[in-house]
Design a protein around this motif. Structure first.
Motif, mmCIF file in Angstrom:
data_model
loop_
_atom_site.group_PDB
_atom_site.id
_atom_site.type_symbol
_atom_site.label_atom_id
_atom_site.label_comp_id
_atom_site.label_asym_id
_atom_site.label_seq_id
_atom_site.Cartn_x
_atom_site.Cartn_y
_atom_site.Cartn_z
ATOM 1 N N UNK A 29 0.830 -1.201 0.000
ATOM 2 C CA UNK A 29 0.000 0.000 0.000
ATOM 3 C C UNK A 29 0.866 1.254 0.000
ATOM 4 N N UNK A 30 1.976 1.179 0.744
ATOM 5 C CA UNK A 30 2.920 2.296 0.809
ATOM 6 C C UNK A 30 4.203 1.796 1.446
ATOM 7 N N UNK A 31 5.216 2.612 1.452
ATOM 8 C CA UNK A 31 6.472 2.274 2.112
ATOM 9 C C UNK A 31 6.775 3.326 3.175
ATOM 10 N N UNK A 32 7.653 2.950 4.095
ATOM 11 C CA UNK A 32 8.011 3.873 5.177
ATOM 12 C C UNK A 32 9.511 3.767 5.423
ATOM 13 N N UNK A 33 10.177 4.901 5.494
ATOM 14 C CA UNK A 33 11.609 4.904 5.773
ATOM 15 C C UNK A 33 11.840 4.712 7.270
ATOM 16 N N UNK A 34 12.611 3.706 7.634
ATOM 17 C CA UNK A 34 13.032 3.556 9.035
ATOM 18 C C UNK A 34 14.197 2.577 9.108
ATOM 19 N N UNK A 35 14.904 2.611 10.207
ATOM 20 C CA UNK A 35 16.071 1.743 10.401
ATOM 21 C C UNK A 35 15.842 0.752 11.544
ATOM 22 N N UNK A 36 14.593 0.555 11.938
ATOM 23 C CA UNK A 36 14.302 -0.387 13.017
ATOM 24 C C UNK A 36 14.742 -1.792 12.630
ATOM 25 N N UNK A 37 15.333 -2.490 13.579
ATOM 26 C CA UNK A 37 15.781 -3.864 13.339
ATOM 27 C C UNK A 37 14.774 -4.903 13.804
ATOM 28 N N UNK A 38 13.711 -4.479 14.452
ATOM 29 C CA UNK A 38 12.756 -5.433 15.013
ATOM 30 C C UNK A 38 11.524 -5.580 14.128
ATOM 31 N N UNK A 39 10.775 -6.643 14.388
ATOM 32 C CA UNK A 39 9.498 -6.889 13.713
ATOM 33 C C UNK A 39 8.577 -7.537 14.745
ATOM 34 N N UNK A 40 7.839 -6.703 15.486
ATOM 35 C CA UNK A 40 7.039 -7.171 16.612
ATOM 36 C C UNK A 40 5.593 -7.409 16.205
ATOM 37 N N UNK A 41 4.933 -8.268 16.962
ATOM 38 C CA UNK A 41 3.510 -8.546 16.752
ATOM 39 C C UNK A 41 2.670 -7.510 17.484
ATOM 40 N N UNK A 42 1.601 -7.048 16.844
ATOM 41 C CA UNK A 42 0.666 -6.138 17.486
ATOM 42 C C UNK A 42 -0.753 -6.624 17.245
ATOM 43 N N UNK A 43 -1.663 -6.100 18.045
ATOM 44 C CA UNK A 43 -3.089 -6.256 17.795
ATOM 45 C C UNK A 43 -3.564 -4.953 17.172
ATOM 46 N N UNK A 44 -3.874 -4.941 15.869
ATOM 47 C CA UNK A 44 -4.219 -3.677 15.191
ATOM 48 C C UNK A 44 -5.495 -3.037 15.704
ATOM 49 N N UNK A 45 -6.318 -3.794 16.450
ATOM 50 C CA UNK A 45 -7.516 -3.205 17.037
ATOM 51 C C UNK A 45 -7.189 -2.369 18.268
ATOM 52 N N UNK A 46 -6.002 -2.608 18.832
ATOM 53 C CA UNK A 46 -5.572 -1.869 20.019
ATOM 54 C C UNK A 46 -4.468 -0.881 19.676
ATOM 55 N N UNK A 47 -3.489 -1.348 18.923
ATOM 56 C CA UNK A 47 -2.355 -0.510 18.525
ATOM 57 C C UNK A 47 -2.561 -0.047 17.095
ATOM 58 N N UNK A 48 -2.753 1.210 16.904
ATOM 59 C CA UNK A 48 -2.993 1.753 15.575
ATOM 60 C C UNK A 48 -1.669 2.081 14.898
ATOM 61 N N UNK A 49 -1.438 1.422 13.785
ATOM 62 C CA UNK A 49 -0.230 1.669 13.033
ATOM 63 C C UNK A 49 -0.542 2.103 11.615
ATOM 64 N N UNK A 50 0.488 2.474 10.908
ATOM 65 C CA UNK A 50 0.351 2.853 9.497
ATOM 66 C C UNK A 50 0.432 1.590 8.654
ATOM 67 N N UNK A 51 -0.663 1.233 8.007
ATOM 68 C CA UNK A 51 -0.709 0.006 7.219
ATOM 69 C C UNK A 51 0.163 0.143 5.976
#
Length: 225
Positions: A29-51
């Motif tokens: 859908x889109x890309x995002x610039x970041x240098x994070x090394x992690x990939x954590x699990x979230x519940x999207x109904x609770x934690x709102x992120x950029x899809x």
């Protein structure tokens, strides 16, 4: 090539195709610039992120390290640092299918990612049940299952593999002590050279896991009550 060889080759090719696994970045859908090394699990109904997109995993493999490595690399192609399992549309009660599943990818600001404290996850191996004890309570951890244990500040949990010269760990609850992930294994695991540096590998039968890989395993495995 005679007919027997042709049939044998056809059976072999069918077997390879039947058990091959593909990890596909099926939607961006889109890309995002970041240098994070992690990939954590979230519940999207609770934690709102950029899809950002979707990953499709099609086919089954017992090599969970290789599968996660492929997922991680594709997630980082579009700048994702979190994920969630997406249930099939219209099938909200559908159980997780390890042969075919989709992961939604997001970018969430690091400060907005929820943390879990004073919790341990005990994860089985991918191909064998494991006998363990938790505070002297004996049980069998089924293959591709995990147990989640929460405890209070000051409370102590001891886990043992119940084997001669086997491993044991002791965890004590502390203020804001982050969740820990351990995989129970009866075989030695080779050092992992993955670029994400996420898995802490030891030649022991209790292996400490970094949260990203632990979050992945507790997504694709079944919780054992």
């Amino acid at each position: 090539m005679n007919i027997k060889k042709i049939i044998s080759f056809g059976v072999f090719l069918f077997g390879v195709m039947a058990f091959a696994q593909n990890v596909i970045l099926s939607n961006v859908a889109k890309t995002h610039e970041n240098t994070d090394k992690f990939l954590y699990k979230i519940n999207p109904e609770i934690t709102k992120g950029e899809y950002l997109g979707e990953i499709l995993v099609n086919g089954f493999s017992n090599d969970d390290v290789a599968v996660f490595d492929a997922i991680y690399k594709k997630a980082k192609q579009i700048g994702a640092n979190t994920f969630s399992w997406r249930k099939p549309d219209g099938l909200e009660d559908e159980a997780f299918n390890p042969n075919h599943y989709m992961l939604s990818l997001y970018y969430v600001a690091a400060n907005d990612i929820p943390k879990e404290f004073n919790t341990i996850y005990l994860v089985a191996s991918s191909n064998k049940d494991q006998k363990i004890s938790i505070n002297k309570d004996k049980l069998e951890l089924k293959e591709r299952h995990f147990i989640k244990k929460s405890f209070n500040v000051g409370e102590e949990i001891t886990v043992s593999t119940r084997q001669f010269l086997g491993s044991g760990i002791k965890v004590t609850g502390k203020e804001e002590h982050p969740a820990q992930y351990f995989q129970i294994s009866n075989f030695k695991v080779k050092e992992n050279k993955s670029i994400y540096g996420g898995i802490n590998i030891k030649t022991s039968d209790i292996i400490g896991l970094e949260r990203s890989y632990g979050d992945f395993l507790t997504t694709i495995y079944t919780e054992q009550k």
